[in-house]
Design a protein around this motif. Structure first.
Motif, PDB file in Angstrom:
ATOM      1  N   ASN A 165       0.924  -1.251   0.124  1.00  0.00           N
ATOM      2  CA  ASN A 165      -0.108  -0.005  -0.032  1.00  0.00           C
ATOM      3  C   ASN A 165       0.965   1.353   0.060  1.00  0.00           C
ATOM      4  OD1 ASN A 165      -2.610  -1.515   2.088  1.00  0.00           O
ATOM      5  ND2 ASN A 165      -2.399  -1.347  -0.030  1.00  0.00           N
ATOM      6  N   ARG A 166       1.070   1.646  -1.119  1.00  0.00           N
ATOM      7  CA  ARG A 166       2.195   2.899  -1.469  1.00  0.00           C
ATOM      8  C   ARG A 166       1.626   4.035  -0.633  1.00  0.00           C
ATOM      9  NH1 ARG A 166       5.584   2.893  -5.921  1.00  0.00           N
ATOM     10  NH2 ARG A 166       5.899   0.451  -6.647  1.00  0.00           N
ATOM     11  N   GLY A 167       2.579   4.551   0.133  1.00  0.00           N
ATOM     12  CA  GLY A 167       2.128   5.921   0.709  1.00  0.00           C
ATOM     13  C   GLY A 167       1.532   5.552   1.958  1.00  0.00           C
ATOM     14  N   VAL A 168       1.676   4.428   2.499  1.00  0.00           N
ATOM     15  CA  VAL A 168       0.901   3.934   4.021  1.00  0.00           C
ATOM     16  C   VAL A 168       2.230   3.509   4.754  1.00  0.00           C
ATOM     17  CG1 VAL A 168      -0.724   2.712   5.337  1.00  0.00           C
ATOM     18  CG2 VAL A 168      -1.382   3.605   3.040  1.00  0.00           C
ATOM     19  N   GLU A 169       2.439   2.084   4.330  1.00  0.00           N
ATOM     20  CA  GLU A 169       3.616   1.435   5.094  1.00  0.00           C
ATOM     21  C   GLU A 169       5.046   1.874   4.667  1.00  0.00           C
ATOM     22  OE1 GLU A 169       1.501  -0.499   3.659  1.00  0.00           O
ATOM     23  OE2 GLU A 169       2.279  -1.908   2.526  1.00  0.00           O
ATOM     24  N   MET A 170       4.902   2.110   3.312  1.00  0.00           N
ATOM     25  CA  MET A 170       6.167   2.511   2.556  1.00  0.00           C
ATOM     26  C   MET A 170       5.818   3.647   1.307  1.00  0.00           C
ATOM     27  SD  MET A 170       8.548  -0.063   0.354  1.00  0.00           S
ATOM     28  CE  MET A 170       8.938  -1.387   1.653  1.00  0.00           C
ATOM     29  N   MET A 171       6.915   4.678   1.506  1.00  0.00           N
ATOM     30  CA  MET A 171       6.760   5.679   0.418  1.00  0.00           C
ATOM     31  C   MET A 171       7.335   5.304  -0.853  1.00  0.00           C
ATOM     32  SD  MET A 171       5.373   7.782   2.405  1.00  0.00           S
ATOM     33  CE  MET A 171       5.112   6.830   3.652  1.00  0.00           C
ATOM     34  N   PRO A 172       6.636   5.713  -2.094  1.00  0.00           N
ATOM     35  CA  PRO A 172       6.943   5.198  -3.362  1.00  0.00           C
ATOM     36  C   PRO A 172       8.300   5.203  -3.896  1.00  0.00           C
ATOM     37  CG  PRO A 172       4.960   6.363  -3.430  1.00  0.00           C
ATOM     38  CD  PRO A 172       5.393   6.728  -2.017  1.00  0.00           C
ATOM     39  N   GLU A 173       9.166   6.344  -3.130  1.00  0.00           N
ATOM     40  CA  GLU A 173      10.674   6.438  -3.597  1.00  0.00           C
ATOM     41  C   GLU A 173      11.209   5.403  -2.815  1.00  0.00           C
ATOM     42  OE1 GLU A 173       8.657   8.814  -2.230  1.00  0.00           O
ATOM     43  OE2 GLU A 173       9.537   9.614  -0.379  1.00  0.00           O
ATOM     44  N   VAL A 174      10.860   4.855  -1.863  1.00  0.00           N
ATOM     45  CA  VAL A 174      11.565   3.570  -1.234  1.00  0.00           C
ATOM     46  C   VAL A 174      11.339   2.499  -1.693  1.00  0.00           C
ATOM     47  CG1 VAL A 174      11.803   2.255   1.061  1.00  0.00           C
ATOM     48  CG2 VAL A 174      11.537   5.113   1.121  1.00  0.00           C
ATOM     49  N   ALA A 175      10.115   2.370  -2.281  1.00  0.00           N
ATOM     50  CA  ALA A 175       9.569   0.861  -2.832  1.00  0.00           C
ATOM     51  C   ALA A 175      10.528   0.742  -4.266  1.00  0.00           C
ATOM     52  CB  ALA A 175       8.261   1.099  -3.027  1.00  0.00           C
ATOM     53  N   ASP A 176      10.582   1.987  -5.029  1.00  0.00           N
ATOM     54  CA  ASP A 176      11.343   1.963  -6.278  1.00  0.00           C
ATOM     55  C   ASP A 176      12.845   2.230  -6.078  1.00  0.00           C
ATOM     56  OD1 ASP A 176       8.513   1.237  -7.160  1.00  0.00           O
ATOM     57  OD2 ASP A 176       8.105   3.616  -7.370  1.00  0.00           O
ATOM     58  N   GLY A 177      13.159   2.543  -4.940  1.00  0.00           N
ATOM     59  CA  GLY A 177      14.668   3.107  -4.647  1.00  0.00           C
ATOM     60  C   GLY A 177      15.674   2.014  -4.937  1.00  0.00           C
ATOM     61  N   SER A 178      16.905   2.479  -4.903  1.00  0.00           N
ATOM     62  CA  SER A 178      18.059   1.451  -5.266  1.00  0.00           C
ATOM     63  C   SER A 178      18.036   0.577  -4.202  1.00  0.00           C
ATOM     64  CB  SER A 178      19.225   2.333  -5.392  1.00  0.00           C
ATOM     65  OG  SER A 178      19.784   2.863  -4.026  1.00  0.00           O
TER      66      SER A 178
END
Ligand code: CP
Length: 342
Positions: A295-308
């Motif tokens: 659940n993007r923006g809830v438990e994890m921000m998109p920039e972390v989910a898609d980050g290196s």
């Protein structure tokens, strides 16, 4: 990704279990056997022709009575890559909708002589109950809030690949600090991972709001987890110096009709959501994991989910290899080397 062909893997070890119902039933040697085999199978997914004859003539039924994207698809791909016949049954298309019990469904499927039944069910214990009544090998693909053993195995395979330590010693994940953050109360992924990580030598920080932390999570695996699991109520403390950060979704589907466990998702995200800012507390080489769905923006921000530092899609890739290993060990492979060329 490179497989570990030529490693010290013992191909002759007989896997001492008929079913895979939970990590609780497995010894460290069983876990390592599955992980080593999965490493060797990984390479098959990189070939132009992704198929080996290892399970030719075997039948695998995927009985998914609860929704799934990753697990169901990867079990199907795993079976097909090994040349087994794979049949998929979902809850909405099964006669469960007409009132048939899960046990009757399983017995009727058994009358068609499958070799392996992979089952996902919303009720904890359903795969174990079915295993007592059928001759086929039963694999738990997630049962209620109880266990999700193949998820933990693919998570450990991913961690081992990135953080390979203690190869010469007895504990493959020795010295690793793993933060598991989120709705631990309802998470079968957390339970299976806590057991698997501790059996492989890691230490776990279990982090959740008080209302989503089960009592005695550190006692899940007796003395082993009592020594290795620490409950932490602040995200900063959980992340501080962590090698691995495993984020969990809030499992709203398991809270139907209950008093809300937290004020709202915005507040939850503020205190327990992983952002680049909070991730900075972990080790610079820490990896970020999530079993999905996110659940993007809830438990994890998109920039972390898609980050290196995210290895979330590698987890999915390992999911196929781990499930190939499990089907191979339980489905009675043809005796050829598991590395067999097509
Ligand atoms: N991680 C996991 O079990 O995902 P699915 O629900 O999509 O299978």
């Amino acid at each position: 990704m490179s497989p570990t062909r030529g490693s010290a893997r013992d191909d002759r070890r007989v896997f001492p279990h008929r079913h895979l119902l939970g990590i609780a039933d497995l010894e460290q040697a069983d876990l390592v056997q599955i992980l080593d085999l999965a490493d060797s199978f990984l390479e098959i997914g990189e070939r132009a022709i992704k198929k080996v004859p290892t399970l030719r003539g075997r039948t695998v039924i995927n009985l998914f009575l609860e929704n799934s994207t990753r697990t169901r698809t990867s079990f199907e791909i795993a079976a097909k890559r090994m040349s087994a016949d794979a049949i998929n049954i979902s809850g909405s298309s099964s006669s469960a909708t007409k009132g048939e019990t899960t046990l009757d469904t399983a017995r009727n499927l058994m009358a068609m002589s499958p070799d392996v039944i992979v089952i996902r069910h919303s009720a904890s214990g359903a795969p174990a109950m079915i295993a007592r009544h059928v001759e086929a090998a039963v694999v738990n693909a997630g049962d209620g809030s109880h266990e999700h053993p193949t998820q933990a195995l693919l998570d450990c395979a991913t961690i081992r690949r990135h953080k390979r330590r203690g190869q010469a010693g007895p504990d493959p994940l020795a010295g690793l600090e793993v933060a598991i953050v989120g709705d631990i109360e309802h998470s079968r992924v957390a339970r299976s991972n806590i057991l698997a990580l501790c059996k492989l030598g890691a230490r776990v920080r279990a982090c959740a709001p008080h209302t989503l932390m089960p009592r005695f999570i550190d006692r899940l695996g007796g003395d082993l987890t009592a020594e290795r699991v620490r409950e932490v109520s602040s995200l900063d403390a959980a992340l501080d110096g962590a090698d691995v950060v495993m984020m969990l979704r809030i499992q709203s589907e398991r809270m139907g009709g209950e008093i809300p466990r937290f004020a709202n998702t915005r507040e939850y995200s503020r205190y327990f959501g992983l952002s680049l800012r909070t991730l900075a507390r972990a080790r610079p080489d820490a990896i970020v994991m999530h079993p999905g769905p996110i659940n993007r923006g809830v438990e994890m921000m998109p920039e972390v989910a898609d980050g290196s530092r995210s290895v979330i899609l590698e987890q999915v890739t390992y999911g196929v290899a781990v499930r190939m290993a499990v089907l191979y060990l339980l489905g009675g492979g043809d005796g050829s080397s598991p590395d067999a060329r097509a």
